[in-house]
Design an enzyme around this catalytic site. Structure first.
Site, PDB file in Angstrom:
ATOM      1  N   ASN A  70       1.026  -1.277   0.119  1.00  0.00           N
ATOM      2  CA  ASN A  70       0.153   0.039  -0.034  1.00  0.00           C
ATOM      3  C   ASN A  70       0.781   1.206   0.014  1.00  0.00           C
ATOM      4  OD1 ASN A  70      -1.735   2.085   0.563  1.00  0.00           O
ATOM      5  ND2 ASN A  70      -2.385   1.285   2.398  1.00  0.00           N
ATOM      6  N   LYS A  72       0.113   4.257  -0.206  1.00  0.00           N
ATOM      7  CA  LYS A  72      -0.578   5.346   0.386  1.00  0.00           C
ATOM      8  C   LYS A  72      -0.160   6.714  -0.424  1.00  0.00           C
ATOM      9  CE  LYS A  72       0.018   3.002   4.687  1.00  0.00           C
ATOM     10  NZ  LYS A  72       0.233   2.918   6.267  1.00  0.00           N
ATOM     11  N   HIS A 158      -9.285   1.200   5.229  1.00  0.00           N
ATOM     12  CA  HIS A 158      -7.856   1.067   5.971  1.00  0.00           C
ATOM     13  C   HIS A 158      -8.319   2.468   7.186  1.00  0.00           C
ATOM     14  CE1 HIS A 158      -3.889   2.305   6.668  1.00  0.00           C
ATOM     15  NE2 HIS A 158      -3.810   1.591   5.990  1.00  0.00           N
ATOM     16  N   GLU A 160      -6.521   4.668   8.227  1.00  0.00           N
ATOM     17  CA  GLU A 160      -6.219   6.153   7.682  1.00  0.00           C
ATOM     18  C   GLU A 160      -7.638   6.590   7.136  1.00  0.00           C
ATOM     19  OE1 GLU A 160      -2.541   5.643   5.567  1.00  0.00           O
ATOM     20  OE2 GLU A 160      -1.593   5.109   7.751  1.00  0.00           O
ATOM     21  N   GLU A 245      -4.938  -4.831  10.545  1.00  0.00           N
ATOM     22  CA  GLU A 245      -3.886  -3.778  11.014  1.00  0.00           C
ATOM     23  C   GLU A 245      -4.349  -2.849  12.337  1.00  0.00           C
ATOM     24  OE1 GLU A 245      -1.939  -2.673   6.812  1.00  0.00           O
ATOM     25  OE2 GLU A 245      -3.454  -1.374   7.265  1.00  0.00           O
ATOM     26  N   GLY A 251       2.609   2.545  10.619  1.00  0.00           N
ATOM     27  CA  GLY A 251       3.766   3.533  10.655  1.00  0.00           C
ATOM     28  C   GLY A 251       4.638   4.132  11.790  1.00  0.00           C
ATOM     29  N   SER A 291       3.704  -1.847  10.266  1.00  0.00           N
ATOM     30  CA  SER A 291       5.495  -2.171  10.444  1.00  0.00           C
ATOM     31  C   SER A 291       6.056  -3.451  10.236  1.00  0.00           C
ATOM     32  CB  SER A 291       5.882  -1.683  11.917  1.00  0.00           C
ATOM     33  OG  SER A 291       5.397  -0.320  12.023  1.00  0.00           O
TER      34      SER A 291
HETATM   35  P1  13P Z   1       3.307   0.482   7.557  1.00  0.00           P
HETATM   36  O1  13P Z   1       3.947  -0.945   6.932  1.00  0.00           O
HETATM   37  O2  13P Z   1       4.167   1.621   7.143  1.00  0.00           O
HETATM   38  O3  13P Z   1       3.322   0.481   9.100  1.00  0.00           O
HETATM   39  O4  13P Z   1       1.943   0.503   7.240  1.00  0.00           O
HETATM   40  C1  13P Z   1       1.246  -0.621   7.149  1.00  0.00           C
HETATM   41  C2  13P Z   1      -0.104   0.146   6.473  1.00  0.00           C
HETATM   42  O5  13P Z   1      -0.922   0.806   6.818  1.00  0.00           O
HETATM   43  C3  13P Z   1      -0.487  -0.794   5.298  1.00  0.00           C
HETATM   44  O6  13P Z   1      -1.903  -0.393   4.852  1.00  0.00           O
END
Ligand code: 13P
Length: 343
Positions: A70, A72, A158, A160, A245, A251, A291
């Site tokens: 992803n 982002k 997600h 976010e 997640e 992150g 992560s």
């Molecule tokens: P990270 O791998 O940067 O922690 O992000 C995970 C994520 O949100 C994948 O959708």
């Protein structure tokens, strides 16, 4: 397409559906052209998510691993996206027989990414979609438009987008977060529309740190699964993928421990079983995200309920991403050996 299989039966350990796998996926069939139905003993059936083996005895389900990147809001120019996708396609060539590798760039880079992936088995994903096909919905993108852009998978719900940021930034006020606005209901509308258009949704669920500390993890995650799947038929579940997640691990560099990630993925599987049945629960792929990096991927990916990863930061670096899909292939091979051992 049908290849002769020895008349062997693998019994899956109780409570661990899919934990054992006797053949690596690549040994079985060309997954894209497999027949739609199981028709006899000793034959293989691929339903888009899982391989079913019939040997005249108990049927064993082996889930094919998936590693999805992803991106982002990164690598969204045509040049950046083609460079990254081209590098991933090159590195993935040795692994895509055994692992589904997916990249999910920002919308404007979908076409450039699709072009860079031509001739490779790496699949294209998007990061969201709307649930309407067309109309006066400024800024939205329909599932049909994604299909037309060469997209196969779409990330939905997600954290976010649910407005549940693990690491709030100063301009993420309560009002702003409210308007990111994804809810279990909108995730359900989007998943339903995505499936109808022929996309495979990757539905994200996970608890915030406050919810975990209040001992609400299992209830929150099960409710998100139930809400997302409302009204989705058993027949459509072959195209559904889940991603656990934990919001606090995204992150932040904080990874969920492999045992705990596996336990919560088991909660997700149980919620699917409660809504459908154990065959469907055993065939749905559940990814871990938060992560995941080359140095912690192996420990996560050997867990019985974890079928792959949804990767943020590490998917932006081709070598790191390759380290993760390499670990998935190794975990798959280790599963095959474990399967042979329980025969
Ligand atoms: P990270 O791998 O940067 O922690 O992000 C995970 C994520 O949100 C994948 O959708």
């Amino acid at each position: 397409m049908d290849r002769p299989l020895p008349n062997r039966v693998v019994r899956v350990p109780a409570g661990r559906p899919g934990a054992a796998c006797v053949y690596p996926a690549s040994a079985l069939c060309d997954t894209e052209r497999a027949p739609p139905a199981l028709t006899g003993a000793g034959r293989v059936w691929f339903n888009g998510a899982a391989l079913f083996l019939s040997t005249g005895g108990p049927v064993h389900v082996a889930r094919r691993p998936m590693i999805a990147g992803n991106w982002k809001m990164n690598k969204g120019t045509a040049r950046e996206a083609s460079e990254l996708a081209g590098a991933v396609a090159g590195l993935a060539a040795d692994f895509t027989a055994d692992v589904d590798v997916v990249v999910c760039p920002p919308y404007p880079a979908l076409h450039a990414t699709a072009e860079a992936l031509q001739g490779s088995a790496v699949a294209l994903g998007a990061q969201d979609c709307y649930w309407k096909s067309a109309g006066a919905y400024t800024g939205q993108v329909s599932p049909e438009m994604l299909v037309d852009s060469g997209v196969t998978y779409v990330v939905l719900g997600h954290s976010e987008r649910r407005g549940r940021f693990g690491v709030p930034e100063p301009d993420f006020t309560e009002g702003v977060l409210k308007h990111f606005g994804e809810t279990d209901h909108t995730v359900n509308l989007k998943a339903t529309a995505a499936i109808a258009a022929g996309l495979k949704p990757i539905i994200c669920v996970g608890e915030t740190l406050a919810e975990r500390e209040a001992d609400q993890t299992d209830g929150i995650v099960a409710a998100q699964v139930e809400g997302a799947l409302d009204g989705i038929s058993a027949g459509s579940m072959a195209s559904v993928v889940f991603a656990y997640e934990p919001v606090w691990a995204i992150g932040t560099g904080r990874t969920c421990s492999p045992d705990e990630a596996d336990r919560v993925c088991g909660v997700i599987r149980k919620a699917i079983e409660d809504q459908y049945n154990d065959d469907i629960a055993g065939s749905v792929r559940i990814l871990y995200g938060g992560s995941m990096k080359p140095d912690n991927a192996a420990d996560l990916l050997v867990q019985p309920h974890i079928d792959g990863g949804l990767i943020g930061g590490a998917s932006l670096k081709p070598a790191d991403f390759a380290g993760i899909f390499g670990a998935a292939a190794a975990a798959q091979a280790a599963g095959a050996q474990a399967g042979a051992a329980v025969e």
